[in-house]
Design a protein around this motif. Structure first.
Motif, PDB file in Angstrom:
ATOM      1  N   SER A  66       3.548   0.411   7.779  1.00 34.09           N
ATOM      2  CA  SER A  66       4.694   0.774   7.098  1.00 34.09           C
ATOM      3  C   SER A  66       5.924  -0.200   7.074  1.00 34.09           C
ATOM      4  O   SER A  66       6.129  -0.980   8.078  1.00 34.09           O
ATOM      5  CB  SER A  66       5.273   2.224   7.656  1.00 34.09           C
ATOM      6  OG  SER A  66       4.254   3.036   8.070  1.00 34.09           O
ATOM      7  N   CYS A  79      -0.322   7.525  -4.018  1.00 36.90           N
ATOM      8  CA  CYS A  79      -1.246   6.450  -3.607  1.00 36.90           C
ATOM      9  C   CYS A  79      -2.167   5.758  -4.623  1.00 36.90           C
ATOM     10  O   CYS A  79      -2.572   6.225  -5.451  1.00 36.90           O
ATOM     11  CB  CYS A  79      -2.113   7.193  -2.308  1.00 36.90           C
ATOM     12  SG  CYS A  79      -1.630   7.944  -0.989  1.00 36.90           S
ATOM     13  N   THR A 110      -2.803   2.086  -0.515  1.00 37.54           N
ATOM     14  CA  THR A 110      -1.098   2.090  -0.318  1.00 37.54           C
ATOM     15  C   THR A 110      -0.598   3.073  -0.993  1.00 37.54           C
ATOM     16  O   THR A 110      -0.852   3.687  -2.213  1.00 37.54           O
ATOM     17  CB  THR A 110      -0.965   0.760  -1.253  1.00 37.54           C
ATOM     18  OG1 THR A 110      -1.547  -0.382  -0.869  1.00 37.54           O
ATOM     19  CG2 THR A 110       0.828   0.397  -1.264  1.00 37.54           C
ATOM     20  N   CYS A 111       0.051   3.742   0.175  1.00 35.51           N
ATOM     21  CA  CYS A 111       0.859   4.880  -0.339  1.00 35.51           C
ATOM     22  C   CYS A 111       2.411   4.811  -0.295  1.00 35.51           C
ATOM     23  O   CYS A 111       2.827   4.231   0.618  1.00 35.51           O
ATOM     24  CB  CYS A 111       0.651   6.033   0.610  1.00 35.51           C
ATOM     25  SG  CYS A 111      -1.156   6.904   0.464  1.00 35.51           S
ATOM     26  N   THR A 112       3.258   5.131  -1.522  1.00 36.88           N
ATOM     27  CA  THR A 112       4.374   5.113  -1.492  1.00 36.88           C
ATOM     28  C   THR A 112       5.021   6.421  -1.181  1.00 36.88           C
ATOM     29  O   THR A 112       4.732   7.371  -1.915  1.00 36.88           O
ATOM     30  CB  THR A 112       4.963   4.638  -2.882  1.00 36.88           C
ATOM     31  OG1 THR A 112       4.346   3.222  -3.199  1.00 36.88           O
ATOM     32  CG2 THR A 112       6.613   4.218  -2.807  1.00 36.88           C
ATOM     33  N   THR A 121      12.192   4.556  -0.527  1.00 40.37           N
ATOM     34  CA  THR A 121      10.810   4.558  -0.528  1.00 40.37           C
ATOM     35  C   THR A 121      10.532   3.531   0.761  1.00 40.37           C
ATOM     36  O   THR A 121      11.157   2.793   0.867  1.00 40.37           O
ATOM     37  CB  THR A 121      10.125   4.192  -1.856  1.00 40.37           C
ATOM     38  OG1 THR A 121      10.394   3.016  -2.189  1.00 40.37           O
ATOM     39  CG2 THR A 121      10.779   5.365  -2.833  1.00 40.37           C
ATOM     40  N   ASN A 123       6.295   1.792   2.011  1.00 45.80           N
ATOM     41  CA  ASN A 123       4.847   1.961   1.747  1.00 45.80           C
ATOM     42  C   ASN A 123       4.232   2.133   2.905  1.00 45.80           C
ATOM     43  O   ASN A 123       4.715   1.397   4.178  1.00 45.80           O
ATOM     44  CB  ASN A 123       4.760   0.390   1.125  1.00 45.80           C
ATOM     45  CG  ASN A 123       5.114   0.425  -0.266  1.00 45.80           C
ATOM     46  OD1 ASN A 123       5.165   1.323  -1.103  1.00 45.80           O
ATOM     47  ND2 ASN A 123       5.529  -0.917  -0.954  1.00 45.80           N
ATOM     48  N   GLN A 125       0.165   1.514   4.401  1.00 41.49           N
ATOM     49  CA  GLN A 125      -1.159   1.055   3.920  1.00 41.49           C
ATOM     50  C   GLN A 125      -2.209   1.067   5.199  1.00 41.49           C
ATOM     51  O   GLN A 125      -1.807   0.980   6.212  1.00 41.49           O
ATOM     52  CB  GLN A 125      -1.195  -0.458   3.564  1.00 41.49           C
ATOM     53  CG  GLN A 125      -0.541  -0.660   2.435  1.00 41.49           C
ATOM     54  CD  GLN A 125      -0.189  -2.229   2.204  1.00 41.49           C
ATOM     55  OE1 GLN A 125       0.157  -2.841   3.073  1.00 41.49           O
ATOM     56  NE2 GLN A 125      -0.028  -2.599   0.870  1.00 41.49           N
ATOM     57  N   ALA A 194       3.013   4.180 -10.390  1.00 40.73           N
ATOM     58  CA  ALA A 194       2.035   4.009  -9.398  1.00 40.73           C
ATOM     59  C   ALA A 194       0.785   4.422  -9.952  1.00 40.73           C
ATOM     60  O   ALA A 194       0.661   5.362 -10.694  1.00 40.73           O
ATOM     61  CB  ALA A 194       2.649   5.055  -8.244  1.00 40.73           C
TER      62      ALA A 194
END
Length: 299
Positions: A66, A79, A110-112, A121, A123, A125, A194
């Motif tokens: 993160s 993601c 990878t999620c934002t 925001t 990230n 992972q 995304a």
């Protein structure tokens, strides 16, 4: 221990955790994904391992990268998935318990996430296993729109009146109005992408709710208000006003303490798909104080 240079992409991502409170390389089998504790920090070296350390000294092993500030997310994440190349070899702990002949592959997810209040925001992972034929979750355009809004600087109202240094009178109409700037009133426009989905969002204040601090019902104004001029005399504001019926002398500091809450309406559009549109709102607040006195009539 497996050579970390074999998978430099994953090693770089998962070794770049925020902070430097503790550096460790763990050779044990992978554990469940661990988020950085609020108020703590995470660090790692060269492999897919990090250690998270909370302020109270407790530690959590995990696979977290993160890059946010520790604030929690209040929106669904968007993601994306990238297949690891090369794949971890047979017997590697990084296969997450899946055999080499099992039909599937290890991916970097990878999620934002949008922080609470839309303030930005972050990230996140981790490694995930996806079986052959299993579809990765589709990216929700509404979530991408939230990401676009989080890139904007949406602030509370910039109050022009009532002024903190002003003196106001019981029973006299008060006119409320705002200074209109891109960050405090709009409009603002930006885009986010995304998972191959690009969304353009436009934000503008649609209403302002004024809590006047005197216990009366909030005044809701659908515009920025009209600026008062001396020629208006004792007239009521045509679109955003209030009349105080008591003095503020008994309030803290001798003033009423109020808030102006702006509702930002965000309209979004998916690039290349005119039918894919939507709308949501965000709220931002600004505090104000007002000194209201009674007029003393001399006989």
């Amino acid at each position: 221990m497996e050579n970390p240079q074999r998978h430099p992409r994953a090693a770089g991502l998962l070794g770049a955790a925020a902070g430097a409170a503790l550096i460790a390389v763990l050779a044990a089998a992978p554990t469940a994904h661990a988020n950085p504790p609020d108020g703590g920090s995470c660090a790692g070296t060269g492999k897919w391992w990090v250690v998270c350390k909370a302020d109270d000294g407790t530690k959590t092993n995990g696979q977290d990268t993160s890059t946010g500030s520790g604030k929690k997310s209040s929106k669904p994440p968007a993601c994306t998935y990238e297949k690891m190349e090369p794949q971890p070899p047979a017997g590697s702990a990084y296969r997450l318990g899946h055999a080499a002949d099992e039909k599937g592959a290890i991916y970097i997810q990878t999620c934002t996430l949008t922080r609470e209040g839309g303030t930005g925001t972050m990230n996140d992972q981790k490694l995930v296993w996806i079986a052959d034929g299993q579809k990765t979750p589709a990216v929700d355009p509404a979530t991408v729109a939230q990401m676009a809004a989080a890139k904007m600087k949406l602030l509370g109202p910039q109050i022009a009146n009532p002024r903190a240094a002003g003196q106001y009178v019981v029973g006299m109409p008060m006119w409320m109005w705002l200074e209109q700037t891109p960050t405090t009133y709009g409009p603002q426009t930006t885009s986010a992408t995304a998972g191959g989905v690009t969304v353009t969002a436009t934000a503008k204040v649609s209403s302002v709710s004024w809590a006047m601090g005197d216990g009366t019902q909030a005044v809701v104004c659908t515009g920025p208000g009209t600026k008062y001029t001396p020629s208006m005399g004792k007239a009521q504001s045509p679109d955003c006003g209030h009349v105080y019926t008591k003095a503020s002398s008994e309030e803290a500091g001798g003033k009423f303490h109020g808030t102006a809450t702006a509702t930002w309406t965000v309209d979004w559009q998916v690039a290349g798909d005119p039918a894919a549109t939507g709308q949501f709102t965000e709220q931002r607040q600004t505090a104000f104080t007002t000194a209201v006195r009674e007029v003393q009539v001399l006989n």
